[in-house]
Design a protein around this motif. Structure first.
Motif, short mmCIF file in Angstrom:
data_model
loop_
_atom_site.label_atom_id
_atom_site.label_comp_id
_atom_site.label_asym_id
_atom_site.label_seq_id
_atom_site.Cartn_x
_atom_site.Cartn_y
_atom_site.Cartn_z
N VAL A 153 10.57 29.60 24.17
CA VAL A 153 11.34 29.42 25.40
C VAL A 153 11.12 30.61 26.33
N LEU A 154 11.08 31.80 25.77
CA LEU A 154 10.86 32.99 26.59
C LEU A 154 9.45 33.00 27.19
N LYS A 155 8.47 32.60 26.40
CA LYS A 155 7.10 32.52 26.91
C LYS A 155 7.00 31.48 28.02
N LEU A 156 7.64 30.34 27.81
CA LEU A 156 7.66 29.30 28.84
C LEU A 156 8.33 29.81 30.11
N SER A 157 9.40 30.58 29.96
CA SER A 157 10.08 31.16 31.12
C SER A 157 9.16 32.09 31.90
N CYS A 158 8.37 32.88 31.19
CA CYS A 158 7.39 33.75 31.86
C CYS A 158 6.39 32.92 32.65
N LEU A 159 5.89 31.87 32.04
CA LEU A 159 4.90 31.03 32.72
C LEU A 159 5.50 30.35 33.95
N VAL A 160 6.74 29.91 33.85
CA VAL A 160 7.41 29.29 35.01
C VAL A 160 7.59 30.32 36.13
N LEU A 161 8.00 31.51 35.77
CA LEU A 161 8.14 32.58 36.76
C LEU A 161 6.81 32.83 37.47
N ASP B 87 13.42 33.81 51.35
CA ASP B 87 13.87 35.00 50.62
C ASP B 87 13.75 34.84 49.11
N ALA B 88 14.06 33.66 48.60
CA ALA B 88 13.96 33.43 47.16
C ALA B 88 12.52 33.54 46.70
N ALA B 89 11.59 33.02 47.48
CA ALA B 89 10.17 33.10 47.12
C ALA B 89 9.72 34.55 47.06
N LEU B 90 10.16 35.33 48.03
CA LEU B 90 9.81 36.76 48.04
C LEU B 90 10.40 37.47 46.83
N ALA B 91 11.62 37.16 46.49
CA ALA B 91 12.27 37.78 45.33
C ALA B 91 11.56 37.41 44.04
N ILE B 92 11.19 36.15 43.89
CA ILE B 92 10.47 35.71 42.68
C ILE B 92 9.11 36.39 42.59
N ARG B 93 8.41 36.45 43.72
CA ARG B 93 7.09 37.10 43.71
C ARG B 93 7.21 38.57 43.33
N ASN B 94 8.18 39.27 43.89
CA ASN B 94 8.36 40.68 43.57
C ASN B 94 8.79 40.88 42.12
N THR B 95 9.63 39.99 41.62
CA THR B 95 10.05 40.07 40.21
C THR B 95 8.85 39.89 39.29
N ALA B 96 8.00 38.94 39.60
CA ALA B 96 6.80 38.71 38.78
C ALA B 96 5.88 39.93 38.81
N LEU B 97 5.75 40.57 39.96
CA LEU B 97 4.92 41.77 40.05
C LEU B 97 5.48 42.91 39.21
N VAL B 98 6.79 43.07 39.23
CA VAL B 98 7.43 44.12 38.43
C VAL B 98 7.22 43.83 36.94
N ILE B 99 7.38 42.58 36.54
CA ILE B 99 7.19 42.21 35.13
C ILE B 99 5.74 42.43 34.71
N LEU B 100 4.79 42.04 35.55
CA LEU B 100 3.38 42.28 35.22
C LEU B 100 3.08 43.77 35.09
N ALA B 101 3.67 44.58 35.96
CA ALA B 101 3.47 46.03 35.87
C ALA B 101 4.06 46.58 34.58
N ALA B 102 5.25 46.10 34.21
CA ALA B 102 5.86 46.55 32.95
C ALA B 102 5.00 46.14 31.77
#
Length: 85
Positions: free
Chosen positions: A3-11, A26-41
């Motif tokens: 479920v967590l892996k699927l959540s990553c893929l959906v994000l 605004d939501a699209a921008l927030a999701i995009r920035n969240t994905a970038l932060v997660i990829l960096a981590a």
């Protein structure tokens, strides 16, 4: 864990849609920035846990790709597997 892996893929899918301009606002921008932060981590995790990333039975490139996508969700099973052997 699936479920967590699927959540990553959906994000990531939503982030790609936002990046391509299919989804705006605004939501699209927030999701995009969240994905970038997660990829960096996950990139940091790949460097810190490289010894475990190398232990993947497939190629190192595939293991690095999976680590960038899923981070600890990919690394932890490898660490558990190496500690049990």
């Amino acid at each position: 864990m699936r479920v967590l892996k699927l959540s990553c893929l959906v994000l990531y899918r939503f982030a790609l849609a936002a990046q391509a301009g299919v989804w705006t606002g605004d939501a699209a921008l927030a999701i995009r920035n969240t994905a970038l932060v997660i990829l960096a981590a996950h990139a940091v995790e790949a460097g810190v846990a490289f010894n475990y990333v190398r232990r993947y039975r497939g190629s190192l490139a595939v293991s690095m790709f999976l680590t960038l996508l899923f981070g600890l969700l990919h690394i932890v099973p490898l660490a558990r597997q190496s500690s049990s052997t």
